[in-house]
Each structure stands twice: as structure tokens, then as C-alpha cells.
Design a protein around this motif. Structure first.
Motif, PDB file in Angstrom:
ATOM      1  N   UNK A  40      -5.835   0.614 -10.032  1.00 49.69           N
ATOM      2  CA  UNK A  40      -6.789   1.295  -9.406  1.00 49.69           C
ATOM      3  C   UNK A  40      -6.515   1.399  -8.106  1.00 49.69           C
ATOM      4  N   UNK A  41      -6.716   2.413  -7.302  1.00 51.00           N
ATOM      5  CA  UNK A  41      -6.023   2.656  -5.961  1.00 51.00           C
ATOM      6  C   UNK A  41      -4.667   2.755  -5.809  1.00 51.00           C
ATOM      7  N   UNK A  42      -4.189   2.506  -4.453  1.00 46.91           N
ATOM      8  CA  UNK A  42      -2.840   2.652  -4.331  1.00 46.91           C
ATOM      9  C   UNK A  42      -2.279   1.332  -3.454  1.00 46.91           C
ATOM     10  N   UNK A  43      -2.778   0.290  -3.722  1.00 49.78           N
ATOM     11  CA  UNK A  43      -2.255  -0.900  -3.727  1.00 49.78           C
ATOM     12  C   UNK A  43      -1.497  -1.585  -4.783  1.00 49.78           C
ATOM     13  N   UNK A  44      -0.087  -1.583  -4.833  1.00 48.08           N
ATOM     14  CA  UNK A  44       0.617  -2.189  -6.083  1.00 48.08           C
ATOM     15  C   UNK A  44       1.420  -3.300  -5.913  1.00 48.08           C
ATOM     16  N   UNK A  45       1.715  -3.920  -7.045  1.00 46.80           N
ATOM     17  CA  UNK A  45       2.596  -4.965  -6.819  1.00 46.80           C
ATOM     18  C   UNK A  45       3.995  -4.456  -6.748  1.00 46.80           C
TER      19      UNK A  45
ATOM     20  N   UNK B  27       0.860  -1.093  -0.010  1.00 46.54           N
ATOM     21  CA  UNK B  27      -0.052   0.135  -0.055  1.00 46.54           C
ATOM     22  C   UNK B  27       0.823   1.229   0.131  1.00 46.54           C
ATOM     23  N   UNK B  28       0.930   2.045  -1.043  1.00 46.01           N
ATOM     24  CA  UNK B  28       1.451   3.366  -1.081  1.00 46.01           C
ATOM     25  C   UNK B  28       0.860   4.398  -0.031  1.00 46.01           C
ATOM     26  N   UNK B  29       1.499   4.741   0.892  1.00 50.64           N
ATOM     27  CA  UNK B  29       0.940   5.608   1.997  1.00 50.64           C
ATOM     28  C   UNK B  29       1.089   7.211   1.723  1.00 50.64           C
TER      29      UNK B  29
END
Length: 137
Positions: free
Chosen positions: A82-87, A17-19
Motif C-alpha cells: 500500500x503506497x509507494x514506500x517499498x522494500x 520511496x518510489x518517486x
């Protein structure tokens, strides 16, 4: 500030998750666009404005307003999330924006990614007055 420097990683899924810094309002929602790390400095150096950028050893992730994929076909090797949860492994915040929001303007960024990949920019055509329908699959 230190807790915002690194993404929160889920060891089981390989996603982080990108904070986003709470001092930067994200009233438009947030999505992320990733490019391979080897292109990161080149893109950042050519963009007229850059929002929050996160990086790990493999990918750099730019924060864009939610829905920045509507009517745009982001070229490979870019990844739109979509969103800020990235691999990502351990992304850290490497660029704090000059503007009071976390966003990189998506259209100039899209055009730079197309130029970098040698791809012709593609916009979906729609008839005047037609309301776009966002589909996720």
C-alpha cells in the motif's frame, strides 16, 4: 528528470520511496506490486499496457491504483504494498507509460502474475449490493 530516476532510500529501514513523475496525475492514489527481477521483462513484454515501473537488482515494482488488492489474492512471490514506500535498495524508473497516468491496469497484471506463478486467480465473493470493507492488519 534525474531526481525522478532513483527512489529516495531510507538507509535505516531498508525501504525506498518510489518517486512518481509529477507530470503524471495519480488521482486514484498509488500502490505498488513487486515481482522478482527475473520475471520483470517477461511480464512487461506480455502486458497490453504498462504504467510506471521501477527496478533494482532484486525486484521490479509496478504502480497500480490504490486498492488494487481489494478482493484479489496476489500470489507469491508477488508483493503488494500500500503506497509507494517499498522494500528496495535503489529502485530507478525504468519504464515511462504511454498513457497520461502512472498506472498499470491491475486486472490484466494480476492475471499475468497468476499465469506466471501457475496460480488460479482468486476473487473474494461478495453478495450483490454488499459494500466491501477494506481491512489492514
Amino acid at each position: 528528470m534525474r531526481r525522478f530516476a532513483r527512489g529516495l532510500r531510507d538507509e535505516r529501514s531498508g525501504f525506498a520511496q518510489l518517486p512518481l513523475p509529477p507530470t503524471l496525475p495519480a488521482s486514484l492514489g498509488c500502490d505498488a506490486v513487486g515481482v522478482p527481477a527475473r520475471h520483470g521483462f517477461r511480464l512487461m513484454g506480455r502486458l497490453p499496457s504498462t504504467g510506471c515501473v521501477f527496478a533494482d537488482t532484486e525486484w521490479w515494482w509496478w504502480i497500480v491504483p490504490a486498492g488494487s488488492d481489494l478482493e484479489l489474492d496476489w500470489p507469491l512471490p508477488a508483493r503488494y504494498v500500500s503506497g509507494t514506500r517499498v522494500p528496495a535498495q535503489q529502485p530507478r524508473l525504468i519504464h515511462w507509460p504511454d498513457a497520461p497516468t502512472p498506472y498499470t491496469p491491475p486486472i490484466p497484471f494480476y492475471l499475468m502474475v497468476c499465469q506466471l506463478t501457475g496460480t488460479t486467480p482468486m476473487w473474494e465473493e461478495r453478495r450483490q449490493g454488499e459494500i466491501p470493507v477494506r481491512q489492514r492488519g
